[in-house]
Design a protein around this motif. Structure first.
Motif, mmCIF file in Angstrom:
data_model
loop_
_atom_site.group_PDB
_atom_site.id
_atom_site.type_symbol
_atom_site.label_atom_id
_atom_site.label_comp_id
_atom_site.label_asym_id
_atom_site.label_seq_id
_atom_site.Cartn_x
_atom_site.Cartn_y
_atom_site.Cartn_z
ATOM 1 N N VAL A 178 0.851 -1.190 0.000
ATOM 2 C CA VAL A 178 0.000 0.000 0.000
ATOM 3 C C VAL A 178 0.888 1.242 0.000
ATOM 4 C CG1 VAL A 178 -1.915 -1.163 1.150
ATOM 5 C CG2 VAL A 178 -0.163 0.016 2.519
ATOM 6 N N VAL A 179 0.251 2.393 -0.110
ATOM 7 C CA VAL A 179 0.961 3.669 -0.154
ATOM 8 C C VAL A 179 0.523 4.526 1.021
ATOM 9 C CG1 VAL A 179 1.406 5.763 -1.493
ATOM 10 C CG2 VAL A 179 1.147 3.566 -2.667
ATOM 11 N N LEU A 180 1.487 5.141 1.697
ATOM 12 C CA LEU A 180 1.184 6.087 2.767
ATOM 13 C C LEU A 180 1.547 7.492 2.316
ATOM 14 C CD1 LEU A 180 2.282 4.664 6.249
ATOM 15 C CD2 LEU A 180 -0.021 5.023 5.360
ATOM 16 N N VAL A 181 0.635 8.430 2.575
ATOM 17 C CA VAL A 181 0.867 9.833 2.213
ATOM 18 C C VAL A 181 0.499 10.711 3.404
ATOM 19 C CG1 VAL A 181 0.404 9.375 -0.216
ATOM 20 C CG2 VAL A 181 -1.451 10.154 1.262
ATOM 21 N N GLY A 182 1.181 11.856 3.493
ATOM 22 C CA GLY A 182 0.893 12.826 4.543
ATOM 23 C C GLY A 182 0.132 14.017 3.992
ATOM 24 N N PRO A 183 -0.277 14.950 4.869
ATOM 25 C CA PRO A 183 -1.095 16.100 4.458
ATOM 26 C C PRO A 183 -0.455 16.975 3.392
ATOM 27 C CG PRO A 183 -1.073 15.870 6.843
ATOM 28 C CD PRO A 183 -0.052 14.909 6.316
ATOM 29 N N LYS A 184 0.865 16.965 3.273
ATOM 30 C CA LYS A 184 1.535 17.824 2.293
ATOM 31 C C LYS A 184 1.679 17.165 0.924
ATOM 32 C CE LYS A 184 4.169 20.464 5.720
ATOM 33 N NZ LYS A 184 5.510 20.949 6.122
ATOM 34 N N SER A 185 1.293 15.900 0.803
ATOM 35 C CA SER A 185 1.394 15.201 -0.474
ATOM 36 C C SER A 185 0.292 15.632 -1.431
ATOM 37 C CB SER A 185 1.309 13.686 -0.247
ATOM 38 O OG SER A 185 1.159 12.998 -1.468
ATOM 39 N N ARG A 269 -2.431 9.028 5.580
ATOM 40 C CA ARG A 269 -3.541 8.399 4.862
ATOM 41 C C ARG A 269 -3.029 7.202 4.078
ATOM 42 N NH1 ARG A 269 -6.843 10.768 -0.124
ATOM 43 N NH2 ARG A 269 -8.508 9.235 -0.192
ATOM 44 N N LEU A 270 -3.783 6.105 4.128
ATOM 45 C CA LEU A 270 -3.395 4.869 3.448
ATOM 46 C C LEU A 270 -4.151 4.762 2.125
ATOM 47 C CD1 LEU A 270 -2.973 1.412 5.138
ATOM 48 C CD2 LEU A 270 -4.154 1.612 2.965
ATOM 49 N N LEU A 271 -3.411 4.551 1.032
ATOM 50 C CA LEU A 271 -3.993 4.386 -0.301
ATOM 51 C C LEU A 271 -3.662 2.989 -0.829
ATOM 52 C CD1 LEU A 271 -2.874 7.787 -1.912
ATOM 53 C CD2 LEU A 271 -4.944 7.329 -0.580
ATOM 54 N N ARG A 272 -4.623 2.375 -1.478
ATOM 55 C CA ARG A 272 -4.368 1.083 -2.110
ATOM 56 C C ARG A 272 -3.818 1.310 -3.510
ATOM 57 N NH1 ARG A 272 -8.871 -3.332 -1.481
ATOM 58 N NH2 ARG A 272 -7.023 -4.604 -1.798
ATOM 59 N N MET A 273 -3.017 0.369 -3.983
ATOM 60 C CA MET A 273 -2.417 0.478 -5.313
ATOM 61 C C MET A 273 -3.272 -0.259 -6.333
ATOM 62 S SD MET A 273 1.643 -0.009 -4.456
ATOM 63 C CE MET A 273 2.139 0.582 -6.077
ATOM 64 N N THR A 274 -3.315 0.285 -7.538
ATOM 65 C CA THR A 274 -4.005 -0.349 -8.655
ATOM 66 C C THR A 274 -2.999 -0.539 -9.796
ATOM 67 O OG1 THR A 274 -6.053 0.794 -8.058
ATOM 68 C CG2 THR A 274 -5.939 -0.163 -10.260
ATOM 69 N N PRO A 275 -2.711 -1.773 -10.239
ATOM 70 C CA PRO A 275 -3.310 -3.021 -9.747
ATOM 71 C C PRO A 275 -2.807 -3.380 -8.352
ATOM 72 C CG PRO A 275 -1.545 -3.516 -11.274
ATOM 73 C CD PRO A 275 -1.724 -2.020 -11.306
ATOM 74 N N VAL A 276 -3.565 -4.204 -7.651
ATOM 75 C CA VAL A 276 -3.198 -4.633 -6.310
ATOM 76 C C VAL A 276 -1.956 -5.522 -6.380
ATOM 77 C CG1 VAL A 276 -3.949 -5.963 -4.307
ATOM 78 C CG2 VAL A 276 -5.567 -4.477 -5.491
ATOM 79 N N ARG A 277 -1.023 -5.275 -5.474
ATOM 80 C CA ARG A 277 0.209 -6.073 -5.434
ATOM 81 C C ARG A 277 0.299 -6.746 -4.075
ATOM 82 N NH1 ARG A 277 3.382 -4.471 -9.756
ATOM 83 N NH2 ARG A 277 2.856 -2.445 -10.679
ATOM 84 N N ARG A 278 0.364 -8.075 -4.083
ATOM 85 C CA ARG A 278 0.442 -8.834 -2.842
ATOM 86 C C ARG A 278 1.669 -9.736 -2.852
ATOM 87 N NH1 ARG A 278 -5.273 -9.160 -3.900
ATOM 88 N NH2 ARG A 278 -6.480 -8.100 -2.253
ATOM 89 N N SER A 279 2.133 -10.075 -1.669
ATOM 90 C CA SER A 279 3.274 -10.986 -1.552
ATOM 91 C C SER A 279 3.131 -11.817 -0.278
ATOM 92 C CB SER A 279 4.599 -10.211 -1.513
ATOM 93 O OG SER A 279 4.646 -9.356 -0.386
ATOM 94 N N ASP A 280 3.717 -13.016 -0.304
ATOM 95 C CA ASP A 280 3.666 -13.908 0.853
ATOM 96 C C ASP A 280 4.789 -13.582 1.824
ATOM 97 O OD1 ASP A 280 1.501 -15.318 -0.145
ATOM 98 O OD2 ASP A 280 2.759 -16.792 -1.174
ATOM 99 N N LEU A 281 4.502 -13.736 3.107
ATOM 100 C CA LEU A 281 5.530 -13.700 4.135
ATOM 101 C C LEU A 281 5.780 -15.148 4.539
ATOM 102 C CD1 LEU A 281 7.351 -12.081 6.062
ATOM 103 C CD2 LEU A 281 5.463 -12.101 7.705
#
Length: 309
Positions: A178-185, A269-281
């Motif tokens: 996912v993507v994290l952004v702050g108020p100044k982004s 703020r948390l934003l989801r990415m398109t396309p969704v990218r997932r990975s296994d731990l």
């Protein structure tokens, strides 16, 4: 040095000194005199060409050479204990509350904020005498490290560390990038999902768990001729929340780690990415090491903590 020419009685002294950090207490445990311990240490120092221990106040502190021997010696003695007394292999005979086992795991830096605190909390509650050392993950094979007992477990993102017959593995959870952004982004007041073009147009911060071009996301982007715009490289995730809050930079990271940062920095703020990218731990361990009840217990602790996130 050929270990076959070493008096193996000296290893008992070395192992006990590594645990006790005291000549007097080592002598008490081994039912010998302090003078005999000092004599054995002198022989060990000659054999290894190293001081092995230096005095610091009331303690004898191991040198880096002695500390490096501690893991291999612990594996050797644990294996010998199990051979001489098979009842030690029983989970019923293992009491976490009385264990002083030192556990060493390898984990990506993002887990320092999310999974590692859960593991530590479980250990402190059930096994306060056990200790945990976490070292940063590198994009390489850890088969030899696991087989030798230098490390007990490896947490690998994306399945890049391959398992052999000597290494067991299990997927303990799935992470979403996912993507994290702050108020100044510039993205702060935008939609909840971000497409690749908008994502790549923004200045980014990258914590350095491993070199940029070994990161699976950047490898995928490079195949299509794309790259991220990095304005800041950090040595860890420790300062990421403050950086995102106070600048226009954005960051991509696993959703579990992002959720921790949002809780501690509510303006993010948390934003989801398109396309969704997932990975296994994936959790990796030595098959031989699983003969030891302490390591079987610890594997369960890690897997439970990961699934509970």
């Amino acid at each position: 040095m050929d270990w076959r020419r070493l008096d193996l009685n000296l290893l008992k002294v070395l192992g006990c000194m590594l645990e006790e950090r005291s000549v007097a207490r080592t002598a008490e445990r081994l039912f010998i005199t302090p003078s005999a311990v000092s004599h054995a240490l002198a022989r060990l120092r000659r054999a290894f060409g190293d001081p092995l221990f230096v005095r610091s106040g009331a303690l004898m502190v191991p040198t880096p050479r002695a500390a490096a021997l501690e893991r291999s010696l612990a594996v050797f003695t644990a294996s010998l204990d199990l051979q001489l007394d098979p009842s030690r292999a029983s989970d019923a005979a293992f009491d976490p509350a009385r264990s002083t086992r030192n556990i060493r795991i390898v984990a990506p830096g993002a887990l320092d904020l999310s999974l590692v605190p859960r593991i530590v909390a479980a250990m402190r509650e059930a096994a306060p005498g056990m200790t945990l050392a976490v070292e940063p993950f590198e994009r390489r094979s850890y088969e030899n490290d696991l087989a030798s007992g230098r490390v007990d477990f490896v947490l690998s993102v994306g399945g890049h560390t391959l398992a052999s017959d000597n290494v067991g593995s299990a997927v303990v959870r799935e992470d979403e990038l996912v993507v994290l952004v702050g108020p100044k982004s510039a993205l702060y007041d935008g939609p909840d999902a971000i497409e690749t073009a908008a994502y790549l147009s923004q200045p980014q911060v990258y914590p350095l768990p491993w070199p940029v071009m070994q990161n699976y996301l950047d490898v995928v982007l490079a195949r299509s001729g794309k790259r991220r715009n990095f304005s800041l490289l950090l040595s860890s995730y420790a300062g990421l929340g403050e950086v995102l809050t106070g600048t226009d930079l954005i960051a991509s990271l696993p959703d579990h780690t992002a959720a921790v940062l949002v809780r501690s920095h509510p303006t993010l703020r948390l934003l989801r990415m398109t396309p969704v990218r997932r990975s296994d731990l994936t959790l990796l361990w030595s098959q031989a090491g699983q003969q030891e009840p302490a390591l079987r217990w610890m594997k369960s602790v890690i897997a439970t903590a990961a699934s509970a996130e």
